[in-house]
Motif scaffolding. Structure first.
Motif, PDB file in Angstrom:
ATOM      1  N   MET A 185      -2.897   4.773 -14.221  1.00 49.05           N
ATOM      2  CA  MET A 185      -2.444   3.969 -14.146  1.00 49.05           C
ATOM      3  C   MET A 185      -3.855   2.952 -14.218  1.00 49.05           C
ATOM      4  O   MET A 185      -3.398   2.330 -15.170  1.00 49.05           O
ATOM      5  CB  MET A 185      -2.259   3.580 -12.101  1.00 49.05           C
ATOM      6  CG  MET A 185      -0.955   4.123 -12.079  1.00 49.05           C
ATOM      7  SD  MET A 185      -1.108   3.758 -10.283  1.00 49.05           S
ATOM      8  CE  MET A 185      -2.066   4.450  -9.363  1.00 49.05           C
TER       9      MET A 185
ATOM     10  N   ASP B 282       1.985   0.458 -13.369  1.00 47.48           N
ATOM     11  CA  ASP B 282       1.450   0.200 -11.888  1.00 47.48           C
ATOM     12  C   ASP B 282       2.380   2.472 -11.374  1.00 47.48           C
ATOM     13  O   ASP B 282       3.217   2.483 -12.191  1.00 47.48           O
ATOM     14  CB  ASP B 282       2.712  -1.099 -11.316  1.00 47.48           C
ATOM     15  CG  ASP B 282       3.810  -0.978 -11.582  1.00 47.48           C
ATOM     16  OD1 ASP B 282       4.675   0.492 -11.805  1.00 47.48           O
ATOM     17  OD2 ASP B 282       4.290  -1.907 -11.705  1.00 47.48           O
TER      18      ASP B 282
ATOM     19  N   SER C 197      12.125  -1.042  -5.655  1.00 44.93           N
ATOM     20  CA  SER C 197      11.538  -1.806  -6.839  1.00 44.93           C
ATOM     21  C   SER C 197      13.237  -3.516  -6.910  1.00 44.93           C
ATOM     22  O   SER C 197      12.711  -4.332  -7.487  1.00 44.93           O
ATOM     23  CB  SER C 197      11.621  -0.865  -8.139  1.00 44.93           C
ATOM     24  OG  SER C 197      10.801  -0.357  -8.354  1.00 44.93           O
TER      25      SER C 197
ATOM     26  N   THR D  82      -3.275  -1.868  -2.277  1.00 41.24           N
ATOM     27  CA  THR D  82      -2.277  -1.308  -3.081  1.00 41.24           C
ATOM     28  C   THR D  82      -3.019  -1.764  -4.259  1.00 41.24           C
ATOM     29  O   THR D  82      -2.821  -0.953  -5.721  1.00 41.24           O
ATOM     30  CB  THR D  82      -0.723  -1.992  -3.452  1.00 41.24           C
ATOM     31  OG1 THR D  82       0.006  -2.202  -2.255  1.00 41.24           O
ATOM     32  CG2 THR D  82      -0.309  -2.230  -4.733  1.00 41.24           C
ATOM     33  N   SER D  83      -3.949  -2.506  -4.827  1.00 35.85           N
ATOM     34  CA  SER D  83      -4.654  -3.430  -5.594  1.00 35.85           C
ATOM     35  C   SER D  83      -5.938  -2.587  -5.862  1.00 35.85           C
ATOM     36  O   SER D  83      -6.187  -1.936  -7.084  1.00 35.85           O
ATOM     37  CB  SER D  83      -5.910  -4.203  -5.022  1.00 35.85           C
ATOM     38  OG  SER D  83      -6.664  -4.887  -6.395  1.00 35.85           O
TER      39      SER D  83
ATOM     40  N   SER E  76      -4.335   0.447  -7.553  1.00 36.86           N
ATOM     41  CA  SER E  76      -3.862   0.250  -8.836  1.00 36.86           C
ATOM     42  C   SER E  76      -5.515   0.559 -10.166  1.00 36.86           C
ATOM     43  O   SER E  76      -5.249   0.461 -10.984  1.00 36.86           O
ATOM     44  CB  SER E  76      -3.526  -0.157  -9.050  1.00 36.86           C
ATOM     45  OG  SER E  76      -3.412  -2.073  -7.990  1.00 36.86           O
ATOM     46  N   THR E  77      -6.609  -0.214  -9.404  1.00 36.77           N
ATOM     47  CA  THR E  77      -7.867  -0.205 -10.450  1.00 36.77           C
ATOM     48  C   THR E  77      -8.563   0.860 -10.213  1.00 36.77           C
ATOM     49  O   THR E  77      -9.272   0.915 -10.573  1.00 36.77           O
ATOM     50  CB  THR E  77      -8.030  -1.588  -9.983  1.00 36.77           C
ATOM     51  OG1 THR E  77      -8.951  -1.243  -8.104  1.00 36.77           O
ATOM     52  CG2 THR E  77      -7.271  -2.830  -9.911  1.00 36.77           C
TER      53      THR E  77
END
Length: 489
Positions: free
Chosen positions: A34, A40, A216, A434-435, A438-439
């Motif tokens: 990711m 994502d 999605s 979620t952030s 993903s980071t």
């Protein structure tokens, strides 16, 4: 020249180990991919799903290719494709390039896998297949569990690219070993059911894509009148037409349905489907919990699985010697029940402050359970098959296992996201979680506990699916060669 079955099997096991490692090695690389490819979570999950889908769909026909052109020739062809596509994966600069290379890699794996099982059926007499399948089972069990460990070490030391590039030297060694040690077995003429290939491929794709991408699209419209539910329904209908065509094909069907007249073959296929589902699906929430909640590096997260890998590999060969002595429902039933219980306990212990020593107890039980699953199921599936149906039987058995893996990869993505949404509503920090995921950044303490709960609850899905396999395993009959062996006594 006298055929030496054991050296031939060891040569094939090298490649078999490699392709199964690649079924799970990406799970520990989720966060690295990711970050490195700016993707994502859904896109990274497709790195595994695309490989498993491309692996599963052709297996029905690749088993027949081995019967027609020889398992050695087809195996070497698949090994070449797999090795070159592994290099392409390591050189990918975008998530789309990586997914495309993984599709080709899956096709190479599909050419290789049925040949290993067909060689066992054709080279080893029934009374020796238990030991041979013990080695095959040990390889399968250890490979799918070692994948995250090897992946974590490579990511921390060399980068995510090397979880694929490492296959190049291993592939070369496997190619030389197979060329020298695997005999050229007699071939048999077969016609190819191309309509069956198309129907099975279309049906599987529609079902798996619908499950994988449903969230999605919010389970709604994909394009125009086409919705997720209609796509899944279309896949089910097409698969139904595939079964109908197999029953009525006047020539040689892709899947000879008469194989399923053998109860043990049918039961083993149901059980191994649930095992494939569980092995693939359990790794995603477990590795994300270790890295996101506990803050472990990929290597440290993967090392949680060391007791499982050691016990699975160490016991599988011994369990193989028991296959000809103990009823298969006892061995496989014990393994499947312990597998389910272990995942349930792991889910309960996935907390931010759980002692790792306590956590390793059900992980060790997981390794024991795997040892009692692979060899009894594979031996029981092939024990009553005649040599001329070895390729077809191996193709069907490995297809059902891979279908389970594909569905496990797709289903766990949906279930894990639903558990995260349920435990982390948008107003309570769901977006922050979620952030962070993903980071690669740290997550706030206030959501660490509910996020752990979500990951832990996700483990209960494969635990429940394994109970279906347990119910099937209880229907095993004593194999024919057991009865023959017991007769003189």
């Amino acid at each position: 020249m006298e055929v030496q079955p054991w050296p031939a099997l060891w040569a094939l096991v090298i490649g078999f180990f490699m392709i199964l490692v690649d079924s799970t090695i990406v799970t520990v690389a989720t966060d690295a991919l990711m970050t490195g490819l700016d993707a994502d979570l859904g896109e990274v999950l497709w790195v595994t799903s695309a490989y498993l889908l491309a692996y599963a769909v052709p297996l029905l026909i690749t088993g027949r290719l081995g019967d027609r052109f020889g398992p050695k020739r087809i195996y070497l062809t698949g090994l070449t494709i797999f090795t070159l596509s592994s290099l392409a994966c390591g050189l990918a600069h975008s998530i789309d390039q990586l997914i495309a290379a993984r599709v080709v890699q899956g096709l190479g794996a599909a050419l290789m896998t049925p040949q290993t099982m067909a060689v066992i059926t054709r080279l080893f007499p029934p009374q020796e297949r238990g030991k041979a399948m013990g080695l095959w089972g040990a390889t399968a069990g250890v490979a799918t569990l070692v994948g995250p460990i090897l992946g974590g070490t490579l990511i921390d030391t060399l980068g995510w690219e090397w979880i694929f590039i490492i296959n190049v030297p291993v592939g070369l060694i496997a190619f030389v070993a197979a060329m020298r040690l695997v005999p050229a077995l007699p071939t048999q003429g077969h016609s190819f059911d191309w309509l069956g290939v198309v129907l099975s491929a279309v049906g599987l794709f529609c079902v798996v894509f619908g499950i994988e991408e449903g969230r999605s699209y919010d389970w709604g419209t994909i394009s125009g009148p086409l919705t997720i539910w209609r796509l899944i329904a279309l896949g089910v209908v097409v698969l139904g037409l595939f079964v109908l065509w197999q029953a009525r094909n006047p020539r040689e069907p892709l899947v000879p349905l008469r194989l399923f007249r053998d109860r043990n073959f049918s039961v083993a296929n149901v059980a191994i489907t649930t095992v494939g589902f569980a092995i693939t699906s359990m790794a995603f929430p477990l590795m994300l919990w270790a890295q996101v909640v506990r803050g472990y590096s990929p290597t440290r997260a993967a090392c949680l699985m060391i007791p499982m890998a050691v016990l699975s590999g160490g016991l599988a060969r011994w369990v193989g010697t028991l296959v000809n002595k103990i009823h298969p429902r006892v061995l496989s039933g014990f393994g499947l029940l312990l597998f389910s219980v272990s995942l349930f306990l792991i889910g309960l212990l996935m907390k931010p402050d759980t002692s790792i020593w306590l956590f390793e107890i059900p992980v060790a039980l997981l390794g024991i359970s795997n040892a009692f699953v692979w060899s009894p199921l594979s031996t029981s599936a092939t024990a009553n098959l005649p040599p001329q149906r070895a390729g077809a039987g191996a193709g069907v058995y490995n297809t059902t296992r891979q279908i389970g893996s594909v569905l496990g990869s797709a289903a766990i993505a949906v279930f894990m996201q639903s558990r995260i949404a349920a435990n982390l509503p948008s107003g309570a920090g769901g977006g922050t979680a979620t952030s962070g995921m993903s980071t690669g950044g740290p997550i706030p303490d206030m959501i660490r506990e509910p996020l752990s709960t979500a990951f832990g609850q996700s483990m209960w899905l494969p635990a429940a699916v394994l109970l279906v396999g347990l119910a099937a395993a209880l229907l095993f009959e004593r194999p024919a060669h057991h009865a023959r062996a017991a007769g003189p006594r």
